[in-house]
Design a protein around this motif. Structure first.
Motif, PDB file in Angstrom:
ATOM      1  N   SER A  26      -7.283  -9.774   0.542  1.00  0.00           N
ATOM      2  CA  SER A  26      -6.122  -9.038   0.053  1.00  0.00           C
ATOM      3  C   SER A  26      -6.474  -7.571  -0.113  1.00  0.00           C
ATOM      4  CB  SER A  26      -5.639  -9.617  -1.280  1.00  0.00           C
ATOM      5  OG  SER A  26      -6.525  -9.246  -2.325  1.00  0.00           O
ATOM      6  N   ILE A  27      -5.466  -6.725  -0.086  1.00  0.00           N
ATOM      7  CA  ILE A  27      -5.689  -5.291  -0.284  1.00  0.00           C
ATOM      8  C   ILE A  27      -6.229  -5.025  -1.683  1.00  0.00           C
ATOM      9  CG2 ILE A  27      -3.359  -4.760  -1.106  1.00  0.00           C
ATOM     10  CD1 ILE A  27      -5.439  -2.606   1.343  1.00  0.00           C
ATOM     11  N   PHE A  28      -5.893  -5.917  -2.641  1.00  0.00           N
ATOM     12  CA  PHE A  28      -6.384  -5.754  -4.009  1.00  0.00           C
ATOM     13  C   PHE A  28      -7.897  -5.951  -4.049  1.00  0.00           C
ATOM     14  CE2 PHE A  28      -2.080  -7.369  -3.992  1.00  0.00           C
ATOM     15  CZ  PHE A  28      -1.419  -6.445  -4.772  1.00  0.00           C
ATOM     16  N   ALA A  29      -8.362  -7.003  -3.379  1.00  0.00           N
ATOM     17  CA  ALA A  29      -9.804  -7.239  -3.319  1.00  0.00           C
ATOM     18  C   ALA A  29     -10.508  -6.111  -2.573  1.00  0.00           C
ATOM     19  CB  ALA A  29     -10.078  -8.583  -2.645  1.00  0.00           C
ATOM     20  N   GLU A  30      -9.904  -5.657  -1.479  1.00  0.00           N
ATOM     21  CA  GLU A  30     -10.500  -4.583  -0.697  1.00  0.00           C
ATOM     22  C   GLU A  30     -10.614  -3.290  -1.513  1.00  0.00           C
ATOM     23  OE1 GLU A  30      -9.536  -1.800   3.226  1.00  0.00           O
ATOM     24  OE2 GLU A  30      -8.368  -3.626   2.885  1.00  0.00           O
ATOM     25  N   MET A  31      -9.546  -2.938  -2.220  1.00  0.00           N
ATOM     26  CA  MET A  31      -9.562  -1.692  -2.976  1.00  0.00           C
ATOM     27  C   MET A  31     -10.497  -1.769  -4.186  1.00  0.00           C
ATOM     28  SD  MET A  31      -7.733   0.586  -1.437  1.00  0.00           S
ATOM     29  CE  MET A  31      -8.242  -0.108   0.130  1.00  0.00           C
ATOM     30  N   SER A  32     -10.559  -2.929  -4.838  1.00  0.00           N
ATOM     31  CA  SER A  32     -11.477  -3.076  -5.974  1.00  0.00           C
ATOM     32  C   SER A  32     -12.922  -2.991  -5.512  1.00  0.00           C
ATOM     33  CB  SER A  32     -11.220  -4.405  -6.697  1.00  0.00           C
ATOM     34  OG  SER A  32      -9.976  -4.370  -7.362  1.00  0.00           O
ATOM     35  N   ALA A  33     -13.220  -3.609  -4.369  1.00  0.00           N
ATOM     36  CA  ALA A  33     -14.569  -3.512  -3.818  1.00  0.00           C
ATOM     37  C   ALA A  33     -14.891  -2.074  -3.435  1.00  0.00           C
ATOM     38  CB  ALA A  33     -14.700  -4.430  -2.602  1.00  0.00           C
ATOM     39  N   LEU A  34     -13.906  -1.379  -2.908  1.00  0.00           N
ATOM     40  CA  LEU A  34     -14.093   0.021  -2.538  1.00  0.00           C
ATOM     41  C   LEU A  34     -14.377   0.878  -3.772  1.00  0.00           C
ATOM     42  CD1 LEU A  34     -14.024   1.997  -0.152  1.00  0.00           C
ATOM     43  CD2 LEU A  34     -11.559   2.242  -0.529  1.00  0.00           C
ATOM     44  N   ALA A  35     -13.664   0.603  -4.860  1.00  0.00           N
ATOM     45  CA  ALA A  35     -13.904   1.338  -6.100  1.00  0.00           C
ATOM     46  C   ALA A  35     -15.318   1.109  -6.605  1.00  0.00           C
ATOM     47  CB  ALA A  35     -12.882   0.921  -7.162  1.00  0.00           C
TER      48      ALA A  35
END
Length: 396
Positions: A26-35
């Motif tokens: 999910s984009i949520f998982a992707e963005m949290s990992a990116l953070a």
């Protein structure tokens, strides 16, 4: 080996089924990992970074000490059922029977899942507003329903009532309403809510209303659908303690509805989590009985945080829709020359050390283009975190 089953349609409904049949992150998982990887401030996910009221936290500790650590009753701990009933009467004048018309769930998400699984037959249509909370698509698909949407358009993100009337038909089994609305922060008008009730009667549909942000509004009045004439007998009202008491990890949610509907939902819910959160249930009951000053205070504090982040986003060059409720603010990146919010959000940690979520994550594939440049930012963070985020966004 081919793995058959409902997982495929669930992933597809949630927008997570890749072209090759695999499940994409999910984009949520992707963005949290990116953070995490970049050290960016995560304004993508909507959870607070401060604890809730000390009296509520202490009540949970005391409950553990007192041995409230085994299975609670299937409908919920009576002390919480009664507190939910008092809450509905106190804030909205709604009289609900705690013994037959209230059900405690594992967060609002389980309440939604149990409700949709219990009340839908294969092929029944569910109408939501779009953008929609991402769980809705997956849960509707899991229940083998058909997802129809009424689009909310910027800048005010209020629905076109003619479109709403056109989308709700005799095929509609459930009108699923999130109010205050995630991700847009909209609080729907009485006119819209009254039309939903009228359409539910006309087409013999049920109304399921997700009100987890009910106490987090800013100058707009939250109107529970169940308070409107003709609504109580066909409405399932869902809420939780996670947003109100900053205890999202406790996963204490609930629903209220006519007794026969609650019994039908319980028939499914008991085979999901069965029960949950024994010591957190009496603690949440303490929270529901907190004085009016607490509820006014959390809304005022969050409004100040909203205004802080809104000011920073505006100064950075975004065009904003200032939310009337919830944890979130929608910003248009096109004013900064970015028309693809997905790529912009992937670049934003390097550009400004901040993470957001593209609104297209909350849309059906065929409608993503209409929301392509919009980004959701969460302002349910500590003031010092938001101040640092604003300073970083100034780089834009």
């Amino acid at each position: 080996m081919t793995i058959a089953g409902a997982w495929r349609r669930t992933a597809h409904g949630a927008g997570l089924l890749a072209a090759d049949g695999s499940i994409s992150a999910s984009i949520f998982a992707e963005m949290s990992a990116l953070a995490t990887r970049t050290g960016a401030i995560n304004l993508g996910q909507g959870f607070p970074d401060e604890d809730g009221p000390a009296v509520v936290l202490e009540a949970a500790r005391q409950a553990i000490t007192d041995g409230v650590n085994q299975y609670p009753p299937g409908r919920g701990n009576p002390v919480l059922l009664e507190a939910i009933a008092r809450h509905q009467q106190r804030f909205y004048g709604l009289a609900v029977d705690p013994g037959t018309e209230v059900l405690v769930t594992s967060g609002a998400t389980e309440a939604l899942a149990a409700t949709l699984l219990a009340l839908l037959e294969a092929g029944d249509e569910v109408v939501t507003f779009e953008p929609f909370y991402d769980a809705y698509g997956g849960l509707i698909a899991l229940a083998d329903g058909v997802h129809r949407t009424v689009r909310l358009r910027s800048p005010d993100f209020q629905p076109d009532l003619d479109e709403l009337q056109a989308v709700v038909t005799d095929r509609t089994r459930i009108i699923l309403l999130n109010n205050p609305h995630n991700p847009t922060g909209t609080v729907f008008t009485r006119e819209t809510l009254e039309l939903i009730v009228a359409l539910a009667h006309k087409h013999d549909a049920l109304i399921v209303t997700d009100e987890v942000y009910e106490h987090l509004t800013f100058g707009a009045t939250h109107i529970p659908v169940a308070t409107l004439p003709g609504a109580p007998e066909r409405t399932v009202t869902i809420s939780s303690g996670g947003k109100t008491f900053s205890t999202t990890g406790w996963k204490i949610g609930w629903l209220s509805a006519p007794a026969a509907i609650v019994t039908a939902i319980l028939a499914v819910k008991q085979f999901l989590t069965y029960v949950n959160g024994a010591p957190f249930q009496p603690a949440t009951a303490i929270g529901l009985d907190l004085p009016d000053a607490y509820y006014a205070g959390i809304a005022a504090d969050l409004r100040a945080k909203r205004d802080l982040l809104a000011g920073g986003l505006s100064a950075a060059g975004f065009t904003l829709t200032v939310p009337q409720g919830s944890y979130f603010i929608v910003a248009d990146a096109s004013a900064l020359g970015h028309t693809d919010a997905v790529e912009f959000c992937r670049a934003l940690p390097d550009l400004a050390g901040v993470v957001g979520i593209p609104i297209t994550a909350f849309c059906l594939p065929e409608h993503k283009a209409q929301y392509a440049s919009l980004v959701r930012f969460a302002f349910c963070k500590r003031v010092d975190v938001l101040e640092e985020a604003v300073a970083r966004l100034a780089r834009l």
